[in-house]
Design an enzyme around this catalytic site. Sequence first.
Site, short mmCIF file in Angstrom:
data_model
loop_
_atom_site.label_atom_id
_atom_site.label_comp_id
_atom_site.label_asym_id
_atom_site.label_seq_id
_atom_site.Cartn_x
_atom_site.Cartn_y
_atom_site.Cartn_z
N HIS A 90 0.83 -1.31 -0.11
CA HIS A 90 0.15 -0.01 0.03
C HIS A 90 0.83 1.27 0.10
O HIS A 90 0.29 2.40 0.36
CB HIS A 90 -0.92 0.16 1.23
N ASP A 153 -7.59 3.76 9.48
CA ASP A 153 -8.89 3.78 8.80
C ASP A 153 -9.34 2.60 8.04
O ASP A 153 -10.36 1.84 7.93
CB ASP A 153 -9.19 5.24 7.91
N GLU A 266 -13.21 12.29 13.90
CA GLU A 266 -12.25 12.39 12.42
C GLU A 266 -13.50 13.66 11.70
O GLU A 266 -14.40 13.97 12.26
CB GLU A 266 -12.52 11.28 11.38
#
Length: 517
Positions: A90, A153, A266
């Site tokens: 990633h 997340d 958030e």
Amino acid sequence: MIAYLERFVQGNDADIRESSDISTLSQALELDGTIDSGASFSLAAKDFGGMVAHKPLAFIRPSTDDDVVRVVKEAARWPRLTVAARGNGHSIHGQAMADAGLVVDMRSLSQTVFRISKIGGAFFADVSGGALWEEVLLRCLSESRLAPRSWTDYLGLTVGGTLSNAGVSGQSFRFGPQTSNVAELEVVTGNGDVLVCSRSVNSDLFFGVLGGLGQFGIVTRARIILHQAPKKVRWIRLVYADFADFTHDAEFLITRPESDSFDYVEGFVFVNSDDPVNGWPSVPLAPDQLFDQSRLPRCAGSVLYCLELALHFNHADPSSVVNKMIGQLGFVDGMRFEVDVSYVDFLLRVKRAEQQAMANGIWDAPHPWLNLFISKNDIIQFDQLVFKNILKEGVGGPMLVYPLLRNKWDPESSSVVLPKSEIFYLVALLRSNPPYPAGPSVESLVAQNQALIECCVRSGFDFKLYFPHYDSEEEWKRHFGNKWWKFAERKGRYDPKAILAPGQKIFKRGSIQTSGQ
């Protein structure tokens, strides 16, 4: 063994690809694991960012930690050979790649370690550095109803990968990033040594590795702090038309006592339009919830703001507690969306978006993301210059913005660099380049990212890149500031030949100057 490896190091790419006996390299390294070719080999040459491709010499799937040691020690024998630890791929700019080097698939070790223990009254989970956070979550819950306190997340990331950066989400205001929630690490250094480290044992290595961008060692095991997991989550979104009101309430919530605030805070910016990706439809949490734009004040501008909150609970209805806390906030009247979901469903919320993106082809498209930490002192002006101006039409994906507390980190000890203010904001522009002609080019999105960074520099903002990417040592020196000398000193101590994590482009393969000058 040397003769076997020499064939590969001195051979060209065509020789390696055409070889039908990739096992010779495995014999040279004397691995218990395997070396992959074909489609798996190609996997190691790309990442989630989709903008960089570097072919490795070999893609190694270790079956034991000793395999990792063998790879690092063998690389040290050769003047140009490097080693990159790859988790779930990633990275955005090729940080987990090794051009003509050895890429180690840490996912192969994902199940080698799992143990829950109680030490001094606290609970911990020892897990592999190659385990996904999703795997850690599900296994902890199945065995103990315990779970880590701090998350990202998206849980399709490896433990070692996020600990090498920071690991930030809506729980970070309370517990700090994931780097502040690990008690012990086992690391294979660039010297090929296997060292256990913590705040009290080999502490210099421990803090160096945390946020160290893979420069000092490969994490093979981490001891993660656990706490009691809730059963359910009340998930809430509140809409704001004014950025000052949004930041005031967000900062109010993260500085409240734990008993008088939410468990997750958030926020994000969205376009004041019916754009299905960037606009109003991105806010409601359930199909039967509608965004009634008639409730917006006439003064609402081109962009709006959403405060995203979550409160953990088990059996008792949390509505009275939620209403009391929300009653103190200044969001747009009637612009409140909420649902109750299981704790697991909440933490895996991005996985559903991932599945949708895979279905429509966006997941495999390039992702020129930009992540910044920006001082509270500059965030209002950043909104005026960037959100309301440069990005007023959105970025084709989420634009996250939410506050964090510096005192929940280890900025003086760990390798992470932060703005100077006690409260600073994460800004994450999670762009994608859709697979259709009408979308902007990758080059234009990358250029816009660079323009945003230059805007911050010209404006004198106190900011740092999160998941930094630079091409020169001078840029890295500016990034680390007065921490550069310590960073370079640690490199000279734990990876003096600059074997590890070449994709970060911080140090060149060879000898490291330990002075940091």
